[in-house]
Motif scaffolding. Structure first.
Motif, PDB file in Angstrom:
ATOM      1  N   HIS A 116       0.881  -0.478   0.033  1.00 29.23           N
ATOM      2  CA  HIS A 116       0.181  -0.211  -0.048  1.00 29.23           C
ATOM      3  C   HIS A 116       1.006   1.137  -0.004  1.00 29.23           C
ATOM      4  N   LEU A 117       0.573   2.312  -0.740  1.00 31.00           N
ATOM      5  CA  LEU A 117       1.623   2.921  -1.050  1.00 31.00           C
ATOM      6  C   LEU A 117       0.742   4.453  -0.795  1.00 31.00           C
ATOM      7  N   GLU A 157       1.465   7.903  -1.849  1.00 32.99           N
ATOM      8  CA  GLU A 157       0.965   8.432  -2.571  1.00 32.99           C
ATOM      9  C   GLU A 157      -0.423   7.964  -3.884  1.00 32.99           C
ATOM     10  N   PHE A 158      -1.182   6.764  -3.418  1.00 30.34           N
ATOM     11  CA  PHE A 158      -2.109   6.556  -3.750  1.00 30.34           C
ATOM     12  C   PHE A 158      -2.838   5.217  -2.847  1.00 30.34           C
ATOM     13  N   PRO A 159      -3.331   6.131  -2.184  1.00 31.86           N
ATOM     14  CA  PRO A 159      -4.552   5.334  -1.229  1.00 31.86           C
ATOM     15  C   PRO A 159      -5.860   4.520  -1.878  1.00 31.86           C
ATOM     16  N   GLY A 160      -6.357   3.319  -1.847  1.00 36.14           N
ATOM     17  CA  GLY A 160      -6.294   2.198  -1.344  1.00 36.14           C
ATOM     18  C   GLY A 160      -6.545   1.912  -3.499  1.00 36.14           C
ATOM     19  N   ARG A 161      -4.918   2.267  -4.030  1.00 34.96           N
ATOM     20  CA  ARG A 161      -4.354   1.546  -5.176  1.00 34.96           C
ATOM     21  C   ARG A 161      -3.171   1.253  -4.994  1.00 34.96           C
ATOM     22  N   PRO A 162      -2.831  -0.295  -4.120  1.00 32.12           N
ATOM     23  CA  PRO A 162      -1.824  -0.872  -3.614  1.00 32.12           C
ATOM     24  C   PRO A 162      -1.167  -1.306  -5.335  1.00 32.12           C
ATOM     25  N   TYR A 163       0.267  -1.453  -4.981  1.00 27.38           N
ATOM     26  CA  TYR A 163       1.156  -1.809  -5.739  1.00 27.38           C
ATOM     27  C   TYR A 163       0.824  -3.519  -5.206  1.00 27.38           C
TER      28      TYR A 163
END
Length: 174
Positions: A43-44, A46-52
């Motif tokens: 989980h990032l 910079e991009f909550p809710g859109r993990p790598y």
């Protein structure tokens, strides 16, 4: 004006298409290990809710360089990029690869399987904390996010180096 946001796919994870406009430096805020086809979620910030969700090769890179204690990944940074040559089956569909990792002092090379019985070296470069701090400022898309990023930059000790970048980003957002 950066218009790359208009081509972002609507998805619950990072995708190759997110990296067509260029690489991104991200910070791990949480790690989840699941019993699924994509067993690792980074989980990032910079991009909550859109993990790598790294593929098998990139999971091998992470474990080979950062180790298998995933709780230590939190707070670390990585630079991700889109590689159009990544294959799924016999088709080149594109995928996300890691080019840089924080918490390493020199380039690290891991041998990765490219086809059955054939391996090739894959090298990851060190990502300095200053790069990560600059990425926090660049990733801010609102004034509130920029204020939070600036507080983190100050805490990391890079305020003097990055004040110009902060001011430029502030002008872009207003």
């Amino acid at each position: 004006m950066d218009i790359s946001k208009i081509i972002q796919p609507k998805s619950d994870q990072q995708n190759y298409d997110d990296y067509i406009a260029g690489p991104k430096t991200v910070t791990v805020s949480d790690v989840r290990v699941l019993e699924t086809d994509q067993p690792l979620e980074l989980h990032l910030t910079e991009f909550p809710g859109r993990p790598y969700k790294p593929n098998l090769s990139m999971r091998r890179v992470l474990i080979g360089i950062w180790g298998n204690g995933v709780s230590s990944y939190i707070g670390r940074s990585l630079r991700l990029y889109g590689d159009p040559t990544v294959k799924f089956g016999k088709y080149e569909v594109g995928g996300i690869k890691i080019s840089h990792l924080s918490h390493i002092d020199e380039p690290k090379t891991i041998m990765l399987t490219v086809t059955r019985g054939r391996k090739e070296p894959f090298t990851v470069q060190p990502l300095t904390t200053r790069d990560a701090a600059a990425a926090w400022l660049q990733a801010a898309s609102t004034m509130e996010e920029l204020q939070k990023a600036w507080a983190a930059v100050q805490q990391a000790g890079y305020a003097a180096d990055l004040s110009g970048l902060k001011d430029a980003r502030k002008q872009e957002l207003t």
